[in-house]
Write a protein that holds these residues in place. Sequence first.
Motif, short mmCIF file in Angstrom:
data_model
loop_
_atom_site.label_atom_id
_atom_site.label_comp_id
_atom_site.label_asym_id
_atom_site.label_seq_id
_atom_site.Cartn_x
_atom_site.Cartn_y
_atom_site.Cartn_z
N PRO A 90 -26.18 -28.83 12.13
CA PRO A 90 -25.50 -27.62 11.72
C PRO A 90 -24.30 -27.31 12.80
O PRO A 90 -22.93 -26.64 11.94
CB PRO A 90 -26.58 -27.54 10.78
CG PRO A 90 -27.34 -27.22 11.96
CD PRO A 90 -27.56 -29.22 12.72
N GLU A 145 -14.53 -34.73 8.80
CA GLU A 145 -15.19 -33.17 8.65
C GLU A 145 -14.72 -33.33 7.83
O GLU A 145 -15.75 -32.62 6.32
CB GLU A 145 -14.42 -31.91 8.70
CG GLU A 145 -13.74 -32.06 10.31
CD GLU A 145 -12.53 -30.90 10.62
OE1 GLU A 145 -11.36 -30.82 9.83
OE2 GLU A 145 -12.31 -30.06 12.03
N LYS A 148 -18.86 -33.99 6.53
CA LYS A 148 -19.05 -33.44 6.84
C LYS A 148 -19.77 -32.52 4.86
O LYS A 148 -20.90 -32.96 5.02
CB LYS A 148 -19.58 -33.04 7.99
CG LYS A 148 -20.60 -31.95 7.97
CD LYS A 148 -20.52 -31.31 10.10
CE LYS A 148 -21.54 -30.52 10.18
NZ LYS A 148 -22.12 -30.30 11.01
N GLN A 149 -18.58 -32.54 4.82
CA GLN A 149 -18.37 -31.54 3.67
C GLN A 149 -19.33 -32.02 2.34
O GLN A 149 -19.75 -31.40 1.44
CB GLN A 149 -17.31 -30.93 2.64
CG GLN A 149 -17.26 -29.90 1.98
CD GLN A 149 -17.45 -28.88 2.34
OE1 GLN A 149 -17.50 -28.51 3.47
NE2 GLN A 149 -18.54 -27.92 1.12
N GLU A 150 -18.76 -33.32 2.80
CA GLU A 150 -19.36 -34.56 1.06
C GLU A 150 -21.14 -34.53 1.32
O GLU A 150 -21.81 -34.72 0.54
CB GLU A 150 -18.43 -35.45 1.01
CG GLU A 150 -17.55 -35.90 0.66
CD GLU A 150 -17.05 -37.05 0.64
OE1 GLU A 150 -17.61 -38.20 1.48
OE2 GLU A 150 -15.48 -37.32 0.01
N ARG A 151 -21.42 -33.73 2.26
CA ARG A 151 -22.80 -34.50 2.81
C ARG A 151 -23.65 -32.76 1.87
O ARG A 151 -24.91 -32.73 2.37
CB ARG A 151 -23.16 -35.00 3.69
CG ARG A 151 -22.85 -36.69 4.17
CD ARG A 151 -23.13 -36.90 5.20
NE ARG A 151 -23.53 -38.32 5.77
CZ ARG A 151 -22.24 -39.12 5.21
NH1 ARG A 151 -21.37 -38.32 4.87
NH2 ARG A 151 -22.48 -39.98 5.37
N GLN A 152 -22.85 -31.92 1.84
CA GLN A 152 -23.10 -30.78 1.75
C GLN A 152 -24.53 -30.51 0.46
O GLN A 152 -23.75 -31.46 -0.63
CB GLN A 152 -22.50 -28.88 2.12
CG GLN A 152 -21.46 -29.71 3.10
CD GLN A 152 -22.34 -28.56 4.68
OE1 GLN A 152 -23.72 -28.21 4.07
NE2 GLN A 152 -22.80 -29.51 5.26
N THR A 153 -25.10 -30.05 -0.06
CA THR A 153 -25.77 -29.96 -1.00
C THR A 153 -25.46 -29.80 -2.54
O THR A 153 -25.26 -30.27 -3.06
CB THR A 153 -26.86 -28.64 -1.09
OG1 THR A 153 -27.94 -28.91 0.33
CG2 THR A 153 -28.00 -28.72 -2.17
N SER A 154 -24.37 -28.16 -2.10
CA SER A 154 -23.28 -27.86 -2.93
C SER A 154 -22.00 -29.61 -3.53
O SER A 154 -22.13 -29.52 -4.54
CB SER A 154 -22.87 -26.31 -2.58
OG SER A 154 -21.87 -27.33 -1.76
N SER A 155 -21.92 -29.83 -2.62
CA SER A 155 -20.77 -31.01 -3.01
C SER A 155 -22.43 -32.14 -3.34
O SER A 155 -21.88 -32.52 -4.77
CB SER A 155 -20.31 -31.43 -2.03
OG SER A 155 -19.00 -32.59 -1.82
#
Length: 547
Positions: A90, A145, A148-155
Amino acid sequence: MRFKFLGITSAVAIAIVSVPKATAQIPLLPYLQTPSSVSNDSENKNVSEWIYLDGRPLFRIAASKNNIFERSQNIQQNLQKISQNYFNSPTQAFNVQIRTVNGLPVIYINENYLMTVNSEDAKLRQVDRLTLANQIAGDLQQYLERAKQERQTSSLIDNGKIAVGIGLGMILLSWGIKRWQRRLNQKAKNFIPPTLETDQPITVLLNQQQEQHLQEVKKRLFQIAQTGIWGSGSFLILGLFPYTRALQLGILVVAQIPLRLAAVVLGTYVAIRFTYALIDHSTSTIVSSGALLTPQTYERLQLRISTFSGVTKSIATILWVGTGILLALVSLGIDIIPLLAGAGLVGVALSLASQNLIKDAINGFLIILEDQYALGDVINVGDVGGLVENLNLRMTQVRDSEGRLITIPNSEIKIVANLSSRWSRADLTIPVSYQANIDNALKLIEDVALTMNEEPLWRRQIIEKPSVLGIDNFSDRGLIIRVWIKTQPLKQWDVAREYRRRVKVALDKAGVSIPVPQQAVWINHPQFLNSQNNGKSEFPSITAPET
């Protein structure tokens, strides 16, 4: 209603294709090409291949045909290792470095080796190697990038909501189409087509066939719509998540050829059935209108219509199947130009080897075009004859009076006698005794024919006033009187049977006998002659009916 059905189906298809911005994440079919050639050198043929991240195409690399697989696998494995380290840390920043080793730019990401940009790669993109390395580095930073953003919980939650919405939309669309299909089927079952007094049985049959073909087309279109809804919806859902996007790509790679072939087969089948419906509709309209037809040709057209319909459907089937085969070959990426040229040569060879088939087809076409006979006619061809049950470009099949089905190649039909073309004739010969009053007999025979012609049942079958031609011959049976009765096609036998029955009854009432052939046997023998001279007859003369 039919055009409305096609319009709504098209709208559903467009709505399915033009769903959300998630389509931008879906790798399209052009990215799934097999390695493409960038050099025509047969000894060192260069091909290209895509490098993917989460099912998205990033950039293309080039190498010789023998080395492309190994190089793409190495770069793909290096990218996989780098991306996993980057996603799992992270706090780790994204750092891309381009170093020069032996005059070639080498790309490192977070101190991990990714790839070396060579001359073939630069030639493929038509830029120099260093510029290409910088472009690849920029694309990698952007895509990593984003991944990685797509793997965030919100996404993931946001994409999950979109997936739920797509799923609900699939269910609603599927339910709506299913309900619509049931409604149309129920209307089709309850619908009774209006019949007019002028409607003929052939018209009713053609309308029924047309409705059956349209129902089959609608059924297949509904199945295609349901398959499209569930297939495209599931495909979109797979493309929303980085963990399943690679599965989406795999489905495209594995299923694209079967899907193309299935689409060609289904499209060909639907086109054939829809063409059948158009043919039935056109022929039914021609028979029903009769605006361009004379009364003499109208009845004949009803006999020919089945022949027209059957042969036209056969030709349409051959054309659509041939088109479907060519489309299937094109969908498989096969160049059909050499195949068509080869097919022309094969066709010439086959034509030389199968001249009889060509003669059959040409003669069959002329038979249909010139209306020599049609389905339902009674014909005589040489020593055989009967009712025409099947007629196509290759052969004619007739059923004789004993129930035998006789197949005749069309090329063998030189002279044909059609007993039911446009009109028929009952040709009758009636023997009358020499002792009868011939004028009274002629008047009686004519009265029976005229009386029969005035009755409604037989008036529809007799199309002209019967003709009593007179005494046709003096024979051993008596005076032969000839009668002609012109009838509707195939009705001459029914009319002749009834007329013979009535003439027999009328002659019996008038006391005019129908003679039976007689023969006299005379015996010339000395003993017989002596007996006659003595007034005794031991051997009387014998007169017996002719057998």
